[in-house]
Scaffold this motif. Structure first.
Motif, PDB file in Angstrom:
ATOM      1  N   PHE A   1       0.819  -1.216   0.000  1.00 37.54           N
ATOM      2  CA  PHE A   1       0.000   0.000   0.000  1.00 37.54           C
ATOM      3  C   PHE A   1       0.853   1.266   0.000  1.00 37.54           C
ATOM      4  O   PHE A   1       0.444   2.302   0.525  1.00 37.54           O
ATOM      5  CB  PHE A   1      -0.935  -0.010   1.209  1.00 37.54           C
ATOM      6  CG  PHE A   1      -1.924  -1.146   1.191  1.00 37.54           C
ATOM      7  CD1 PHE A   1      -3.041  -1.107   0.370  1.00 37.54           C
ATOM      8  CD2 PHE A   1      -1.711  -2.275   1.969  1.00 37.54           C
ATOM      9  CE1 PHE A   1      -3.941  -2.163   0.345  1.00 37.54           C
ATOM     10  CE2 PHE A   1      -2.610  -3.332   1.952  1.00 37.54           C
ATOM     11  CZ  PHE A   1      -3.731  -3.279   1.131  1.00 37.54           C
TER      12      PHE A   1
ATOM     13  N   GLU B   1       1.624   3.512  -2.284  1.00 40.30           N
ATOM     14  CA  GLU B   1       1.058   4.719  -2.903  1.00 40.30           C
ATOM     15  C   GLU B   1      -0.063   5.313  -2.063  1.00 40.30           C
ATOM     16  O   GLU B   1      -0.181   6.536  -1.939  1.00 40.30           O
ATOM     17  CB  GLU B   1       0.566   4.396  -4.316  1.00 40.30           C
ATOM     18  CG  GLU B   1       1.677   4.024  -5.284  1.00 40.30           C
ATOM     19  CD  GLU B   1       2.790   5.065  -5.325  1.00 40.30           C
ATOM     20  OE1 GLU B   1       2.465   6.275  -5.356  1.00 40.30           O
ATOM     21  OE2 GLU B   1       3.972   4.689  -5.304  1.00 40.30           O
ATOM     22  N   GLN B   2      -0.910   4.451  -1.497  1.00 41.80           N
ATOM     23  CA  GLN B   2      -1.996   4.955  -0.651  1.00 41.80           C
ATOM     24  C   GLN B   2      -1.450   5.637   0.601  1.00 41.80           C
ATOM     25  O   GLN B   2      -1.976   6.650   1.057  1.00 41.80           O
ATOM     26  CB  GLN B   2      -2.937   3.817  -0.249  1.00 41.80           C
ATOM     27  CG  GLN B   2      -3.758   3.243  -1.391  1.00 41.80           C
ATOM     28  CD  GLN B   2      -3.024   2.140  -2.146  1.00 41.80           C
ATOM     29  OE1 GLN B   2      -1.788   2.056  -2.087  1.00 41.80           O
ATOM     30  NE2 GLN B   2      -3.758   1.298  -2.835  1.00 41.80           N
TER      31      GLN B   2
ATOM     32  N   GLY C   1      -3.527   9.238  -0.376  1.00 43.03           N
ATOM     33  CA  GLY C   1      -4.869   9.317   0.192  1.00 43.03           C
ATOM     34  C   GLY C   1      -4.927   9.213   1.697  1.00 43.03           C
ATOM     35  O   GLY C   1      -5.737   9.899   2.344  1.00 43.03           O
TER      36      GLY C   1
END
Length: 275
Positions: A105, A107-108, A112
């Protein structure tokens, strides 16, 4: 990023890394409120190397003892009965969840999940969970088991979300499992070493690439922030271990709730942008 900003963020990192209040949340909040931009997950991960270096030095004797027991156990069946040999494996096992989830995860985590609405809500929700654990935990056990290492390892992995707190998540799980505050805290510190060093080293290339959005620190500024976090973090390790031997975590619970509530108010009124 200016030198003043780098030094302030290093100070914030050193003060908050070992307390169950989430250093990544504080870096995110301070960089947004004071400097108008996010310092970024990569910068945060790299300056955490300073605070983890403080842990390594503070627990140098314990770490050396664990390493010797682990290597002896690899070649001697008799040495595998040593509790230090098992503890070394527990640190390894407990480090697996955050390593796997951090890669999956990535990139998350860097985009975000750094939304300040998420940070504010998580600060308050996990404050309540920590409060329940601190009040209901039996705090009777001093020795960890294999099951404990996995449970606390997954709890540490939740700290990939700013606001959870690496130490807070691990400590909360330890208290629910019936461990004493001091023993849960020590394991939390040891467990953080592989994951933080791994994340920090893994993030160095991203910090050196200054083409991304938000605050961008150069190499000397990053080194300075890391050194500041080391000096301040070393003092905080010693203080927290003494504190938890005589006090509950409730002061941190109320602090998290207050910080989360203030942040929600700032977001709701448009004073601060969530992204």
């Amino acid at each position: 990023m200016t030198w003043f900003e780098a030094l302030v963020l290093g100070l914030v990192q050193g003060l908050t890394e070992f307390l169950p209040i989430s250093s990544s949340a504080h870096i995110r909040i301070v960089s947004e409120l004071w400097f108008g931009e996010d310092a970024g997950a990569s910068f945060t991960a790299v300056i955490q190397l300073g605070t983890e270096a403080a842990v390594v030095i503070y627990f140098a004797k314990d770490i050396w003892r664990l390493l010797k027991a682990w290597f002896r156990g690899l070649v001697s069946r008799a040495a595998r009965s040593d509790p230090d040999y098992r503890m070394a494996w527990y640190v390894i096992y407990g480090s697996i969840p955050i390593a796997v989830l951090g890669v999956l995860f990535k990139e998350q985590i860097r985009s975000g999940l750094r939304n300040l609405w998420i940070t504010a809500i998580v600060l308050m929700v996990f404050a309540a969970i920590l409060a329940v654990a601190d009040e209901t935990g039996r705090q009777a056990r001093t020795r960890l088991t294999l099951k404990d290492s996995w449970v606390m390892g997954f709890a540490q992995a939740m700290a990939l979300v700013p606001g959870v707190s690496r130490s807070g998540g691990t400590l909360t799980a330890g208290l629910f499992l019936g461990l004493r505050r001091e023993d849960a805290t020590r394991y939390a510190f040891l467990l953080a070493i592989p994951s933080v060093f791994g994340a920090g080293i893994f993030s160095i290339p991203d910090v050196m690439d200054r083409s991304g959005p938000g605050l961008q620190a150069d190499i000397p500024q990053t080194i300075a922030a890391t050194v500041v976090s080391f000096v301040v973090g070393y003092a905080c390790v010693a203080w927290l271990l003494r504190y938890v031997s005589k006090h509950s975590y409730m002061v941190f619970v109320w602090y998290r709730i207050a910080l989360g509530a203030v942040l929600c108010a700032l977001l709701a009124t448009g004073v601060v942008s969530p992204t």
